[in-house]
Structures are given as C-alpha cells and as structure tokens.
Design an enzyme around this catalytic site. Structure first.
Site, PDB file in Angstrom:
ATOM      1  N   GLU A 151      13.845 106.849  41.746  1.00 11.10           N
ATOM      2  CA  GLU A 151      14.330 108.229  41.707  1.00 11.10           C
ATOM      3  C   GLU A 151      13.365 109.163  42.423  1.00 11.10           C
ATOM      4  O   GLU A 151      12.179 109.254  42.083  1.00 11.10           O
ATOM      5  CB  GLU A 151      14.551 108.711  40.269  1.00 11.10           C
ATOM      6  CG  GLU A 151      15.181 110.114  40.253  1.00 11.10           C
ATOM      7  CD  GLU A 151      15.687 110.566  38.902  1.00 11.10           C
ATOM      8  OE1 GLU A 151      15.397 109.899  37.894  1.00 11.10           O
ATOM      9  OE2 GLU A 151      16.378 111.615  38.872  1.00 11.10           O
ATOM     10  N   GLU A 245      23.325 114.646  34.441  1.00 11.07           N
ATOM     11  CA  GLU A 245      22.168 114.905  33.586  1.00 11.07           C
ATOM     12  C   GLU A 245      22.144 116.369  33.211  1.00 11.07           C
ATOM     13  O   GLU A 245      22.260 117.242  34.078  1.00 11.07           O
ATOM     14  CB  GLU A 245      20.870 114.625  34.358  1.00 11.07           C
ATOM     15  CG  GLU A 245      20.402 113.212  34.284  1.00 11.07           C
ATOM     16  CD  GLU A 245      18.969 113.087  34.801  1.00 11.07           C
ATOM     17  OE1 GLU A 245      18.223 112.299  34.217  1.00 11.07           O
ATOM     18  OE2 GLU A 245      18.597 113.766  35.772  1.00 11.07           O
TER      19      GLU A 245
HETATM   20 MN    MN Z   1      17.436 112.659  37.429  1.00 11.87          MN
END
Ligand code: MN
Length: 306
Positions: A151, A245
C-alpha cells in the site's frame, strides 16, 4: 477497456473496533446484507484473529476476506536493526499462514516498513533489505494464491512508498508475480500530482484499491475528485478489489485509530455509511465506463469545415 468483475469491499473498522465472535458476526453480516462481496479485516495484532471462527463466518455469509496491516516500528524490515527485521519477517509469515487458513485472497497495507511517522529518509540498504524479505514472503504466499498489496501511503505513515511510481518500481524489484501495488485515493490526494496518470502508470501491477475521502468520512463528502480516479481504473481495465475505508471516533481500534489520527466523529451510522459508499462507487464505475465508451467512439474521418 473497462472494469472487470471487481469485488467491492468494506473495511471492518466501518463496523467494529475488535474481532470477538460477536464483533466479527456484526461486521460480516452487515457487509453481506448491504451487498458487498468482501470484508477487509485489520490484523495489526494477528494473535487476536480466531482463524476457525473467521473462516466459518465468512463461509456462512458467502463473503471473501482480505487482511491488512502495517508493521509496528519494532518489526521494521526496512531498518538497520536485524532483530527488528527478523521479527517483521516472522510477523509477515504468520499473517500469510492466517490468510491461507481463513481463505483470504490478499494481504495488504504497509508491509514493507514500519507504520509510523519517520523522522529521516529511507536508506538504499534498508529498501533492499525490505525487498529481499518481501521476496521470501511473496514466494511463501504464492502456493496459496495470496496476493500481497504494497500500500502506497502518505509521508506521515512511511518513508518508503509514497507514490504509485515508487510502488511499481518496488514490486518490480521484488520480482514475484503476486507482489502488487495497492493504491488508496486518500493517500494519492496528498502525494500524487495526477491521480489518473498514477493509476494508468501502475497498470497491471495494480492489485488492490482503497476508496476513501479526504477526511476519511462519507464518500463524496470531502474534497477528492473521484472522476479522474475511476476513469484511470476503467482505462487500465482494473479487475481487482475496490474496498471502502472510513474511520470515525464512533468505532475505535486502539491500535489502528491512534496511528491514523482518528480524533473526530465523522459518522455514527455504520450501515448508512457503507450503503452510501457502495452506491457511490457503483455510480462512479458506470460513469467512468460511459466516458470510455464515448471517447472510444469519436467519429473518424469526419472533416470539420469552418
Ligand atoms: Mn488504505
């Protein structure tokens, strides 16, 4: 190109701050009921995951699962402390075993460094050590068809991968096919000059995508322009998971919320939040697909006089 059969997902912290059986059931049941395909389960503390219970609940509700984590600074595989690097490698291998046993398709997050605000730049030796360790972790995950998503996050959470271009170069250095770039538009909004171009640059190296707005609240209620983001995903024919998210002080995981700086209450109704995010995401995907269709069907050979 357009979208593939992307699985749409939601982060468990939209529902619950822990992973007891009651919490896992609430998160998994809600995610399935709203119509998502997968749930992302934070594994900052892998020992807190009851593998048998998690697998059973995912199967009961027909949901796919992914795991996400950031390494704690005392497990930094990009640092100069060999004992910390060994702890980090062991931690990643432990999460690979959990992913295999719960049937998770992806492990994503800050897998390549500590999940912390660094007060110094990364070193070349540290970066190469991180690559060498992740090569072993990716090879261990390969037989179970587990993808590792590196990420790319903002500068306050790592000093290794802040841009998509760095993510692509890093995965090429690892050189194992299940090492993929994970982009998140919340972080891209801080670091990328051109989000659409960053996604196009990642291309088939992109293996996971997080949606989230600038304040990490309701999708579309912040300052991120989602049109070029979904256009970029459509242009590369992105077929991987798209996971929403969002974080609020309404739901707290002491490990995660404090590192992310979740101090404010941006929502209270989990179900309304994730129901809206799914509709918003689907609308963006339809719009981006329509844009691509129109731009690919410009009349050819027509002379414009004037
Ligand atoms: Mn994230």
């Amino acid at each position: 190109m357009a979208f593939g059969t992307n699985k749409l997902g939601v982060h468990a912290l939209c529902w619950v701050g822990g992973w007891s059986e009651a919490e896992a059931r609430r998160a998994i049941e809600g995610t399935a009921r709203v119509g998502y395909d997968l749930i992302e389960i934070p594994t900052l503390d892998p020992d807190a995951i009851d593998v048998g219970m998690t697998r059973r609940l995912l199967e009961e509700y027909g949901l796919a699962g992914t795991l996400s984590l950031g390494l704690s600074p005392d497990m930094d595989i990009s640092g100069a402390d060999p004992e910390a690097a060994a702890r980090g490698e062991a931690e990643l291998m432990k999460v690979v075993a959990i992913a295999r046993d719960v049937g998770a398709s992806h492990i994503t997050g800050i897998l390549y460094s500590g999940f912390t605000k660094y007060n110094r730049p990364a070193t070349q030796a540290g970066l190469e050590q991180s690559v060498a360790i992740l090569r072993r972790v990716c090879e261990a995950a390969l037989p179970s068809n587990i993808t590792l998503g590196m990420e790319v996050v903002n500068r306050y959470e790592t000093n290794i991968l802040n841009t998509a271009a760095q993510g692509v170069a890093f995965c090429e250095m690892i050189g194992v096919p299940n090492a993929k770039v994970h982009l998140d538009c919340y972080h891209m909004n801080i670091e990328e000059a051109d989000a659409e171009q960053a996604i196009v640059h990642a291309g088939d190296r992109l293996g996971y995508f997080h949606t989230g707005d600038s304040h990490r609240g309701y999708l579309g209620s912040g300052s991120i322009n989602f049109t070029p983001i979904f256009r970029g995903l459509a242009r590369i024919g992105y077929a991987g998971p798209i996971t929403f998210e969002s974080f609020s002080s309404e739901v707290v995981d002491a490990n995660l919320s404090n590192i992310l700086g979740i101090w404010r209450n941006l929502w209270t109704d989990s179900e309304d939040l994730v129901r809206h995010a799914k509709a918003f995401t689907e609308a963006q995907m339809i719009s981006a697909t329509a844009t691509l269709r129109l731009s690919n069907h410009q009349p050819k050979g027509v002379l414009h006089h004037g």
